[in-house]
Write a protein that holds these residues in place. Sequence first.
Motif, PDB file in Angstrom:
ATOM      1  N   ARG A  74      15.277  36.097 -38.080  1.00 55.72           N
ATOM      2  CA  ARG A  74      15.887  35.577 -36.684  1.00 55.72           C
ATOM      3  C   ARG A  74      16.951  34.327 -37.089  1.00 55.72           C
ATOM      4  O   ARG A  74      16.382  33.489 -37.720  1.00 55.72           O
ATOM      5  CB  ARG A  74      15.090  35.290 -35.532  1.00 55.72           C
ATOM      6  CG  ARG A  74      14.396  36.721 -34.983  1.00 55.72           C
ATOM      7  CD  ARG A  74      13.766  36.186 -33.942  1.00 55.72           C
ATOM      8  NE  ARG A  74      12.919  37.545 -33.201  1.00 55.72           N
ATOM      9  CZ  ARG A  74      13.248  38.199 -32.393  1.00 55.72           C
ATOM     10  NH1 ARG A  74      14.830  38.000 -31.859  1.00 55.72           N
ATOM     11  NH2 ARG A  74      12.799  39.279 -31.975  1.00 55.72           N
ATOM     12  N   ASP A 105      22.475  40.271 -27.138  1.00 52.25           N
ATOM     13  CA  ASP A 105      21.115  39.730 -26.666  1.00 52.25           C
ATOM     14  C   ASP A 105      20.029  39.134 -27.795  1.00 52.25           C
ATOM     15  O   ASP A 105      20.712  39.026 -28.899  1.00 52.25           O
ATOM     16  CB  ASP A 105      20.142  41.166 -25.968  1.00 52.25           C
ATOM     17  CG  ASP A 105      20.200  42.513 -27.013  1.00 52.25           C
ATOM     18  OD1 ASP A 105      19.770  41.888 -28.145  1.00 52.25           O
ATOM     19  OD2 ASP A 105      20.464  43.425 -26.505  1.00 52.25           O
ATOM     20  N   TRP A 106      18.830  38.805 -27.603  1.00 50.20           N
ATOM     21  CA  TRP A 106      18.072  38.354 -28.641  1.00 50.20           C
ATOM     22  C   TRP A 106      18.011  38.975 -29.656  1.00 50.20           C
ATOM     23  O   TRP A 106      17.739  38.813 -30.881  1.00 50.20           O
ATOM     24  CB  TRP A 106      16.780  38.167 -27.993  1.00 50.20           C
ATOM     25  CG  TRP A 106      16.749  36.844 -26.944  1.00 50.20           C
ATOM     26  CD1 TRP A 106      16.618  36.696 -25.894  1.00 50.20           C
ATOM     27  CD2 TRP A 106      17.017  35.388 -27.342  1.00 50.20           C
ATOM     28  NE1 TRP A 106      16.602  35.534 -25.153  1.00 50.20           N
ATOM     29  CE2 TRP A 106      17.002  34.684 -26.255  1.00 50.20           C
ATOM     30  CE3 TRP A 106      17.118  34.820 -28.581  1.00 50.20           C
ATOM     31  CZ2 TRP A 106      17.297  33.159 -26.272  1.00 50.20           C
ATOM     32  CZ3 TRP A 106      17.562  33.336 -28.402  1.00 50.20           C
ATOM     33  CH2 TRP A 106      17.374  32.887 -27.439  1.00 50.20           C
ATOM     34  N   SER A 135      17.977  36.904 -33.156  1.00 48.63           N
ATOM     35  CA  SER A 135      17.920  35.205 -33.039  1.00 48.63           C
ATOM     36  C   SER A 135      16.776  35.047 -32.197  1.00 48.63           C
ATOM     37  O   SER A 135      16.074  35.644 -31.471  1.00 48.63           O
ATOM     38  CB  SER A 135      19.262  35.006 -32.364  1.00 48.63           C
ATOM     39  OG  SER A 135      19.709  35.393 -31.039  1.00 48.63           O
ATOM     40  N   ALA A 136      16.709  33.552 -32.081  1.00 50.12           N
ATOM     41  CA  ALA A 136      15.479  33.045 -31.623  1.00 50.12           C
ATOM     42  C   ALA A 136      15.875  31.428 -31.314  1.00 50.12           C
ATOM     43  O   ALA A 136      16.600  30.871 -32.328  1.00 50.12           O
ATOM     44  CB  ALA A 136      14.157  33.154 -32.265  1.00 50.12           C
ATOM     45  N   TRP A 137      15.388  30.577 -30.430  1.00 47.50           N
ATOM     46  CA  TRP A 137      15.482  29.382 -30.257  1.00 47.50           C
ATOM     47  C   TRP A 137      15.403  28.511 -31.268  1.00 47.50           C
ATOM     48  O   TRP A 137      13.964  28.551 -31.996  1.00 47.50           O
ATOM     49  CB  TRP A 137      14.738  28.743 -29.182  1.00 47.50           C
ATOM     50  CG  TRP A 137      15.331  29.247 -27.595  1.00 47.50           C
ATOM     51  CD1 TRP A 137      15.037  30.034 -26.811  1.00 47.50           C
ATOM     52  CD2 TRP A 137      16.721  28.989 -27.212  1.00 47.50           C
ATOM     53  NE1 TRP A 137      15.494  30.071 -25.715  1.00 47.50           N
ATOM     54  CE2 TRP A 137      16.657  29.491 -25.950  1.00 47.50           C
ATOM     55  CE3 TRP A 137      17.759  28.077 -27.689  1.00 47.50           C
ATOM     56  CZ2 TRP A 137      17.833  29.339 -24.913  1.00 47.50           C
ATOM     57  CZ3 TRP A 137      19.086  28.255 -26.700  1.00 47.50           C
ATOM     58  CH2 TRP A 137      19.102  28.686 -25.443  1.00 47.50           C
ATOM     59  N   GLU A 192      22.270  33.700 -22.093  1.00 47.11           N
ATOM     60  CA  GLU A 192      21.977  32.387 -22.428  1.00 47.11           C
ATOM     61  C   GLU A 192      23.060  31.677 -22.127  1.00 47.11           C
ATOM     62  O   GLU A 192      23.046  30.348 -21.564  1.00 47.11           O
ATOM     63  CB  GLU A 192      21.244  32.146 -23.617  1.00 47.11           C
ATOM     64  CG  GLU A 192      19.891  32.925 -23.773  1.00 47.11           C
ATOM     65  CD  GLU A 192      18.845  32.133 -22.533  1.00 47.11           C
ATOM     66  OE1 GLU A 192      18.916  31.292 -22.239  1.00 47.11           O
ATOM     67  OE2 GLU A 192      17.930  33.196 -22.334  1.00 47.11           O
ATOM     68  N   ALA A 242      11.845  32.874 -24.176  1.00 47.27           N
ATOM     69  CA  ALA A 242      12.200  33.510 -25.387  1.00 47.27           C
ATOM     70  C   ALA A 242      11.804  33.224 -26.615  1.00 47.27           C
ATOM     71  O   ALA A 242      10.898  32.458 -26.854  1.00 47.27           O
ATOM     72  CB  ALA A 242      13.717  33.399 -25.038  1.00 47.27           C
TER      73      ALA A 242
END
Length: 243
Positions: A86, A30-31, A64-66, A226, A77
């Motif tokens: 991240r 997950d994120w 993490s992150a976009w 995702e 997100a």
Amino acid sequence: MLAACAGMTPKPATTPWNDARQLVLVTTADWNATTGTLRRYERNGGQWRQTGETTPISVGRNGSAWGLGLHSPQPDAPQKQEGDGRAPAGVFRIGTAFGYADTASTAWPYEGMGASDWCIDVPASPLYNRIVDAKQVGDAAVEGSTEPMRRDLHANGDVRYKLGFVIEHNAGNRSGAGSCIFAHLWRAPGEATAGCTAMPEPAMRELLAWLDPRRKPIFALLPRNELERLHAQWDLPAPMHAE
């Protein structure tokens, strides 16, 4: 007519990475997950097929992150920012490989790093998100950066940048959007990073030996949900059911 249409093979997705024939795919739970898995894939005009073993990896200390890469913007997100801890998610070109030695066993472009090489993580710098040589740009230009490329010399023998490669997040060098994103070695299994992807040294050596410039490899990092949502649209492998 409908029956004929139902039997047609779906048209492949059109993406900026349609020409890629090698894929490095990192998946996290997950994120907020700080660990995950890395798989290598190849294709020859058809579906992606895994090659080699699945490798454990670690990512940012906050997950993490976009990021900013080849993929379309994803407004939902977290969004990658400088210093957020991240790792950037998305699909990216693979940049130059680097390391402490002068050469490496790889066909991929490689640069041996010296004591004067730095990656600039200062958002206000005109050299932001670039690896530079202080001998060429001047000591003042690298002042304030926290990313020496010879961490063995500047950070008490740190082995993490002994071997790695650039992940081309934020290739346009947008100030504050995140910098100096690499795949590199980990110091200890599972140890989180500041935003990079870390792995064991044998896995990195195998990966670099496998990368083929003629096959235009890409790097992708996605949380599992995702990848499930986007894999068909983005022409990526579906998530594995057993991690």
